[in-house]
Design a protein around this motif. Structure first.
Motif, mmCIF file in Angstrom:
data_model
loop_
_atom_site.group_PDB
_atom_site.id
_atom_site.type_symbol
_atom_site.label_atom_id
_atom_site.label_comp_id
_atom_site.label_asym_id
_atom_site.label_seq_id
_atom_site.Cartn_x
_atom_site.Cartn_y
_atom_site.Cartn_z
ATOM 1 N N ASP A 1 0.814 -1.216 0.000
ATOM 2 C CA ASP A 1 0.000 0.000 0.000
ATOM 3 C C ASP A 1 0.847 1.265 0.000
ATOM 4 O O ASP A 1 0.498 2.257 -0.620
ATOM 5 C CB ASP A 1 -0.912 0.016 1.234
ATOM 6 N N TYR A 2 1.984 1.239 0.724
ATOM 7 C CA TYR A 2 2.750 2.474 0.804
ATOM 8 C C TYR A 2 3.402 2.833 -0.525
ATOM 9 O O TYR A 2 3.741 3.984 -0.763
ATOM 10 C CB TYR A 2 3.775 2.434 1.940
ATOM 11 N N MET A 3 3.577 1.839 -1.404
ATOM 12 C CA MET A 3 4.084 2.165 -2.732
ATOM 13 C C MET A 3 2.991 2.850 -3.552
ATOM 14 O O MET A 3 3.256 3.730 -4.363
ATOM 15 C CB MET A 3 4.589 0.911 -3.453
ATOM 16 N N ARG A 4 1.753 2.434 -3.316
ATOM 17 C CA ARG A 4 0.636 3.111 -3.969
ATOM 18 C C ARG A 4 0.564 4.553 -3.471
ATOM 19 O O ARG A 4 0.330 5.479 -4.238
ATOM 20 C CB ARG A 4 -0.668 2.367 -3.643
ATOM 21 N N THR A 5 0.770 4.728 -2.164
ATOM 22 C CA THR A 5 0.787 6.085 -1.616
ATOM 23 C C THR A 5 1.851 6.924 -2.330
ATOM 24 O O THR A 5 1.588 8.056 -2.731
ATOM 25 C CB THR A 5 1.099 6.044 -0.112
ATOM 26 N N ARG B 1 3.132 6.448 -5.272
ATOM 27 C CA ARG B 1 2.713 6.717 -6.652
ATOM 28 C C ARG B 1 1.707 7.851 -6.672
ATOM 29 O O ARG B 1 1.716 8.684 -7.579
ATOM 30 C CB ARG B 1 2.107 5.467 -7.292
ATOM 31 N N GLY B 2 0.859 7.887 -5.632
ATOM 32 C CA GLY B 2 -0.132 8.953 -5.551
ATOM 33 C C GLY B 2 0.508 10.326 -5.417
ATOM 34 O O GLY B 2 -0.100 11.331 -5.758
ATOM 35 N N TRP B 3 1.758 10.359 -4.928
ATOM 36 C CA TRP B 3 2.460 11.630 -4.799
ATOM 37 C C TRP B 3 3.144 12.034 -6.104
ATOM 38 O O TRP B 3 3.818 13.054 -6.152
ATOM 39 C CB TRP B 3 3.499 11.548 -3.682
ATOM 40 N N ARG B 4 3.020 11.153 -7.111
ATOM 41 C CA ARG B 4 3.579 11.439 -8.448
ATOM 42 C C ARG B 4 5.058 11.765 -8.387
ATOM 43 O O ARG B 4 5.515 12.737 -8.978
ATOM 44 C CB ARG B 4 2.874 12.620 -9.127
ATOM 45 N N ILE B 5 5.820 11.001 -7.628
ATOM 46 C CA ILE B 5 7.260 11.236 -7.675
ATOM 47 C C ILE B 5 7.843 10.282 -8.705
ATOM 48 O O ILE B 5 7.234 9.268 -9.040
ATOM 49 C CB ILE B 5 7.921 11.036 -6.298
ATOM 50 N N LYS C 1 12.979 7.636 -7.980
ATOM 51 C CA LYS C 1 12.882 8.042 -6.582
ATOM 52 C C LYS C 1 11.974 7.097 -5.803
ATOM 53 O O LYS C 1 12.285 6.719 -4.676
ATOM 54 C CB LYS C 1 12.343 9.473 -6.513
ATOM 55 N N LYS D 1 14.042 5.466 -2.938
ATOM 56 C CA LYS D 1 13.783 6.019 -1.615
ATOM 57 C C LYS D 1 12.712 5.239 -0.857
ATOM 58 O O LYS D 1 12.820 5.046 0.341
ATOM 59 C CB LYS D 1 13.349 7.476 -1.759
ATOM 60 N N TYR D 2 11.679 4.815 -1.556
ATOM 61 C CA TYR D 2 10.549 4.203 -0.847
ATOM 62 C C TYR D 2 10.577 2.685 -0.836
ATOM 63 O O TYR D 2 10.115 2.063 0.110
ATOM 64 C CB TYR D 2 9.226 4.733 -1.404
ATOM 65 N N LEU E 1 -4.830 6.432 -10.414
ATOM 66 C CA LEU E 1 -4.063 5.305 -9.884
ATOM 67 C C LEU E 1 -4.833 4.017 -10.115
ATOM 68 O O LEU E 1 -5.269 3.362 -9.185
ATOM 69 C CB LEU E 1 -3.826 5.485 -8.388
ATOM 70 N N TYR F 1 -6.013 6.726 2.629
ATOM 71 C CA TYR F 1 -6.393 5.347 2.334
ATOM 72 C C TYR F 1 -6.998 4.657 3.544
ATOM 73 O O TYR F 1 -6.984 5.183 4.649
ATOM 74 C CB TYR F 1 -5.177 4.560 1.854
ATOM 75 N N SER G 1 -0.565 0.389 6.794
ATOM 76 C CA SER G 1 0.121 -0.106 5.599
ATOM 77 C C SER G 1 0.294 0.978 4.542
ATOM 78 O O SER G 1 1.102 0.816 3.634
ATOM 79 C CB SER G 1 -0.611 -1.308 5.018
ATOM 80 N N SER G 2 -0.426 2.078 4.630
ATOM 81 C CA SER G 2 -0.254 3.076 3.584
ATOM 82 C C SER G 2 0.900 4.033 3.873
ATOM 83 O O SER G 2 1.250 4.844 3.033
ATOM 84 C CB SER G 2 -1.552 3.833 3.321
ATOM 85 N N ASN H 1 5.007 4.284 4.655
ATOM 86 C CA ASN H 1 6.220 3.491 4.489
ATOM 87 C C ASN H 1 6.856 3.255 5.853
ATOM 88 O O ASN H 1 7.227 4.199 6.536
ATOM 89 C CB ASN H 1 7.192 4.241 3.580
ATOM 90 N N VAL I 1 5.461 15.648 -1.228
ATOM 91 C CA VAL I 1 4.823 16.392 -2.321
ATOM 92 C C VAL I 1 5.243 17.860 -2.286
ATOM 93 O O VAL I 1 5.600 18.446 -3.310
ATOM 94 C CB VAL I 1 3.293 16.269 -2.229
#
Lengths: 323, 567, 263
Positions: free
Chosen positions: A215-219, A221-225, A229, A233-234, B361, B397, B402-403, B405, B417
């Protein structure tokens, strides 16, 4: 109880130090037991089946086997603490001297192989995981699986032998045996690391695929980095953590592999020393070398745990709860 | 309440399935080797062991791999060695597996103190490479085939104890095990009936790879002279004999090398194949098609947004799974600036897929199309500068833990951001974040930014995530089941923050939830999704007064009334 | 109805974990469940409600206090704990996905409850079918594996499995929290029905105050390991005496005290 302001590090390091110490104590007991556990009469076994009773008794006295076991153990422990591991029964050399001469050779190829393994398998596994994410590049997926499975099925010593046939015997590019210069380190290190590279890069690939689906990788991706990176980084810190957890045993196990590989290259390291010693029933050397390799393995293990805690602070808190 | 999980049954029950090609290859290879182990000694035993004067012959039609210094046929020797190698390996493997699995599973039926003690001792043993342990045993017992087998077998136990204990751990904590114990099933029966069968598949994978490793180590001991002794021979012994004459007769190492690799490969392939066929993800790969996770125009003429000022304007949004199943079936709606729109539906209704598509997404293994999709003034069907989208759309989320890191500090993540896309410096971003955290009533905001996610509670994490949307002054906040995992008293706090944020920066909110009560309390307007279709759109008032027309909405309302209403 | 207490918990103290992870999970909890009645135990995560369920099943060590199930000898006292007889107390677990062995059919699951040592579906077929039908599942379910059922259907099987033992006391631990709202309603209705038909004595644990009213006579509110309020459902819901109970009630969306305004 909830507010733990103090750093968990002192406690963590104390636990690790205790673990290291208890493992080393276990090793000392184990290596001491080697002679005691020999079936039948150790003195007779060491002196040889044809030796006269007088020779057997002399051997017994020389090895101190005629004294009470506790006394022998005390002397052994005191010796270990002083760095005195006795003398080789066959050559009369001090065991500590034998180890001092041979340890650098083994340590060099083992460390070189570990470094090779970590660098190559992290790069390879991560790249493959990234390229095959979400069913992309399925040919690469299969090629990777087959190649790593196939190469993993090659034991160190077979790899070593084949490398010798190819690079030393056929092409004459690199020396086949012995230590004749920096180039002679190449083949043993490669032979030792090929299998672990396959094993660890499979671990990395599997873990990386899992990390990329978190899920945190989706997060992120949601930040559009940027993708680089995101990965560096993640994903990387988490990947490193799970990879180290799972491949700690493989890395420590490379010390075992070194023992066998040394034989292929007639390498003057600890491995050849211990095998010779076991075949010759030279218990002082056997004990000393096993103790040394064991301490190295335990230390690698502990260092990996500490590295893990540096990367992922959760392992600090979970310490003691895990098995 | 799973959100993004596709409706793939997460079952691990018994079923018929095709054998994976890797598994078939492995089994065939192993069967061939087993046949060799049985047949080679009677057929080629003579050629392999009889001393002749044809020493050191080069490979020829008569001697495929040539002969050794005593004139024995090398090809025959390699084949005949299969039997001893396989028998010793199987014995050592069985030793490790039987001892390891028995100890690793039974400790779970023992009191916790006993279990901890056993695992603690075992952890020390595992720290030593198994070959080193094997050397200790070899030093005690001396060189020889059976001592070496015993050594490798015992040395393999600690690893197997650990692996099977780890593998049993998640099964033992499952409710069916505790239920069986409560029903009065004795401990050993629980292991046999519930624990072992459910770990059989991963266990077989391990056994296969253990077999491969055991063979390599056992042959390794023979290779260095501690294992099989003259006149017997296994692969390792043959390889060691060949190494002696590597310069004069390099072909002598070919036979044992090839056989070692084939045997290892057979075991590895069986292991890999078993793993692949028990993994539903790889199993379903055969029929998946091409890359996924894309958002494309549907190709139908785009309808211009009804209200050009709308924060969100969606027309005909469809989401397909990779297998072609339509999961969202043409959903259309608008969200006005500052409006809170609720999307409500039960699991599998497609509400999360809709929300994620709006954020651009689209989850892996699905594909989305739309006639028109405008979000915060950006046409998502055309290339959008990532910075703009990241700034304008904020997401919260479902699962707060889990959302985030786990490896990075909160401050780093929440200012990502602002630093990447708004060009804020590290210090400025952190100061701004601390300010926003304080505004959202998070205690000790400075300290929080230096903490890792696991050090905070779920409600605090959700509020922190909302705080980061304040930082970028997002125009749309998408909350996907953001409070479902929280306790009611904590949920209220988070809901209040969402409302506060929406008011303070005038952001629109897309609030996705299965909980009709929450949606009713939060939203200006509610969209009801059922099996991928928007069955009804209601104003908050209509919902409040129960003025609903669709059958499903009515049922949902009744159930919610029954389950959620206090009075 | 005789007013015999089937479950009696007195001054129960439970401490979990060791070292820095030590937590006082239950602090002096006293609770009584009378025969034929149903008590709801309501609390948020970490309140200790599941620990109390485990203590009743004899699965956590007790630091102080006593537990009686069905009279007679206490099942737990200081530093000792035993499992109550299967026929004395049964528990319906929370997660329908983990409560059934994926490799056993519904029939096998219930057969194991009927005869733990030699679970033969054939021998108990009639009883199994009777129980399946009682929880609203067709007789054909007996041959089916868990993955062929929905979450709600699985929960029905778990209920049948717990009830077919004919235990004197049932502990239901968050049995609807993993289900969709419409399915929750069905399961609650089933349980309310069975309660009347079979005269169940039950401890019903939930984080959701609202569901308790359908299946319970009394309710106990637990917070940070202590019972803060106990009383008849109607009284507690309409006239809560404790501030925490009030806050819990006010946090339910749609409740009279619920507001999204303020700090």
């Amino acid at each position: 109880m909830k507010l733990q302001i103090s750093s968990p590090w002192p406690r963590f390091l104390l636990v690790k130090a205790l673990e290291w110490t208890s493992a080393v104590v276990a090793l000392v007991v184990l290596t001491f037991a080697v002679v005691q556990l020999v079936p039948g009469d150790p003195a007779r076994v060491i002196a040889g089946q044809d030796a006269s009773p007088a020779v057997v008794e002399a051997t017994r006295a020389q090895l101190g086997l005629d004294r009470p076991m506790l006394e022998q153990f005390r002397d052994y422990v005191l010796g270990v603490l002083r760095g005195d591991l006795g003398e080789s029964f066959r050559t009369g050399d001090a065991v500590s001297h034998v180890i001092a001469v041979r340890l650098p050779y083994t340590a060099t190829i083992a460390l070189a192989a570990m470094a090779l393994t970590l660098v190559i398998s992290l790069t390879l596994g991560f790249t493959v995981a990234g390229l095959t994410r979400g069913n992309r590049n399925r040919w690469l997926d299969s090629a990777f699986s087959w190649a790593t499975a196939g190469l993993q099925a090659l034991p160190h010593y077979v790899v070593g032998t084949l490398l010798v046939v190819l690079f030393a015997v056929t092409l004459g590019l690199l020396p086949a045996a012995g230590t004749t210069g920096p180039r002679s380190y190449i083949l043993p290190s490669v032979a030792l690391s090929l299998g672990p590279i396959c094993a660890v890069s499979r671990v990395v690939r599997r873990e990386a695929s899992a990390v990329l689906e978190q899920d945190y990788m989706r997060t992120a991706r949601g930040w559009r980095i940027g993708v680089v990176k995101q990965y560096a980084k993640y994903a990387m810190p988490n990947l490193l953590a799970s990879t180290l957890t799972l491949s700690g045993l493989i890395l420590a196990g490379m010390l075992g592999g070194a023992i066998i590989v040394e034989r292929v290259f007639a390498w003057p390291g600890l491995g050849n020393a211990v095998i010779e010693a076991i075949l010759n029933r030279d218990y002082a050397v056997t004990r000393g070398v096993i103790l040394t390799i064991g301490v190295m393995a335990v230390s690698v293990h502990t260092l990996i745990d500490i590295g893990l805690a540096l990367i992922d602070s959760r392992t600090l808190d979970a310490e003691g709860a895990s098995a | 309440m799973s959100s993004l999980a596709l409706p793939v049954e997460a079952s691990d029950g018994p079923r018929r399935r095709r054998l994976h090609p890797i598994l078939v290859t492995g089994i065939l290879l192993m069967a061939l080797l087993t046949a060799l182990a049985v047949l080679a000694p009677p057929l080629f035993g003579h050629a392999a062991t009889t001393l002749t004067s044809d020493s050191r012959l080069a490979p020829s039609a008569q001697h495929l791999l040539g002969t050794d210094e005593f004139g024995r046929d090398l090809f025959a020797r390699a084949l005949v060695a299969t039997r001893l190698t396989l028998v010793l390996t199987a014995t050592a493997t069985a030793l490790s597996v039987v001892i390891g699995v028995s100890v690793g599973t039974t400790i779970w039926m023992a009191p916790e103190r006993v279990r901890r003690a056993v695992l603690g001792v075992n952890a020390v043993a595992v720290a030593f490479p198994s070959l080193v342990l094997a050397l200790v045993i070899a030093a005690v017992l001396g060189a020889g085939a059976w001592p070496a087998t015993l050594a490798i077998g015992i040395a393999g136990c600690p690893a197997f104890v650990r692996l099977s204990a780890n593998m049993a751990a998640p099964i033992v904590t499952r409710d069916y095990v505790s239920t069986a114990r409560r029903l009065g099933v004795p401990g050993p029966l629980v292991i046999l009936r519930h624990v072992l069968p459910n770990m059989a598949e991963p266990m077989l994978v391990l056994v296969a790879s253990c077999f491969a490793v055991t063979m390599m180590e056992l042959s390794g001991l023979s290779f260095v002279g501690l294992g099989v002794q003259e006149p017997d021979f296994d692969f390792g012994k043959l390889l060691s004999d060949g190494l002696v004459s590597i310069y004069t007769q390099p072909s002598q190492v070919v036979g044992p090398s090839v056989m070692l690799v084939l045997t290892g490969l057979a075991a590895m392939l069986i292991g890999d194949g078993l793993a692949a066929s028990s993994n539903p993800r790889t199993r379903s790969r055969t029929r998946s098609s091409g890359p996924t996770g894309r958002l494309r125009p549907s190709g139908r003429p785009a309808v211009p947004p009804a209200d050009p000022e709308a924060t969100v304007s969606v027309r005909g949004l469809r989401v397909h799974s990779a297998a072609g199943v339509e999961l969202v079936k043409g959903v259309s709606f608008d969200v006005a600036p500052g409006e809170v729109l609720g999307i409500v539906g039960e699991s599998g209704s497609g509400k999360s897929l809709t929300a994620m598509s709006l954020a651009g997404l689209v989850p892996e293994s699905t594909d989305a199309t739309a006639d028109a999709l405008w979000v915060a003034g950006h046409d998502l069907l055309a290339p959008v500068p990532p910075a703009a989208l990241a700034r304008d759309v904020a997401l919260v989320y479902q699962d707060p833990v889990s959302s985030f890191n786990p490896a990075l500090r909160l401050g780093t993540q929440l200012t990502e951001v602002a630093r990447t896309h708004l060009g804020m410096s590290r210090g400025a971003a952190r100061r701004a974040l601390v300010d926003r955290l304080r505004r959202l009533k998070i205690t000790e905001p400075e300290r929080r930014t230096h903490q890792h996610p696991h050090e905070l509670s779920g409600g605090m994490l959700q509020r922190a995530m909302i705080a980061s949307s304040l930082l970028t002054e997002a125009r749309l906040l998408i909350a996907d089941e953001a409070t479902s995992a929280l306790d009611v008293t904590v949920q209220v706090e988070v809901l209040r923050r969402v409302v506060a944020v929406s008011r303070s920066v005038g952001a629109s909110v897309l609030f996705i939830s299965h909980d009709l009560g929450v949606v009713r309390a939060m939203c200006d307007r509610v969209l009801v999704l059922y099996r991928g279709e928007a069955v009804e759109e209601l104003s908050a008032d209509a919902l409040e007064q129960g003025r609903v027309s669709h059958r499903y909405t009515r049922r949902l309302l009744e159930a919610a009334e029954y389950v959620e209403a206090i009075r | 109805m005789s007013a015999r207490a089937l479950v009696e918990v007195e001054d129960l103290e439970v401490v979990l974990g060791t070292g820095t992870h030590r937590t006082h999970a239950l602090r002096g909890v006293s609770l009584t469940v009378q025969e034929g009645t149903s008590v709801g135990l309501v609390g948020e995560s970490g309140s200790g409600k599941s620990t109390l369920a485990k203590a009743l099943c004899g699965e956590v060590p007790v630091a102080g206090g006593t537990i009686w199930v069905g009279g007679g000898e206490p099942v737990a006292g200081p530093h000792r704990h035993t499992r109550p007889q299967p026929t004395m107390l049964q528990m319906i677990p929370q997660d329908p996905y983990s409560s059934l062995d994926p490799r056993h059919t519904a029939g096998q699951a219930i057969a194991e409850a009927l005869d733990p040592r030699r679970p033969r579906v054939r021998r108990h077929r009639d009883t199994i079918v009777e129980w399946l039908e009682r929880v609203g599942l067709p007789a054909g379910s007996i041959e089916k594996y868990p993955h062929e059922f929905s979450g709600g259907q699985r929960q029905r099987i778990a209920i049948a499995r717990a009830l077919c033992v004919r235990p004197r006391v049932i502990v239901a631990d968050e049995i609807t929290s993993a289900l969709d709202v419409s399915v929750q309603a069905e399961i609650l209705e089933l349980l309310a029905e069975l309660r009347v038909d079979l005269g169940l004595t039950m401890l019903f644990i939930s984080h959701n105050l609202a569901v308790v009213k359908h299946v319970c006579d009394r309710v106990a509110v637990i917070y940070h390991g202590s019972l803060v309020e106990t009383g008849d459902v109607e009284d507690v819901f309409t006239r809560p005496r404790e501030q925490y109970t009030q806050r819990l009630l006010d946090s339910v969306p749609g409740a009279p005290g619920f507001t999204l305004e303020g700090d």
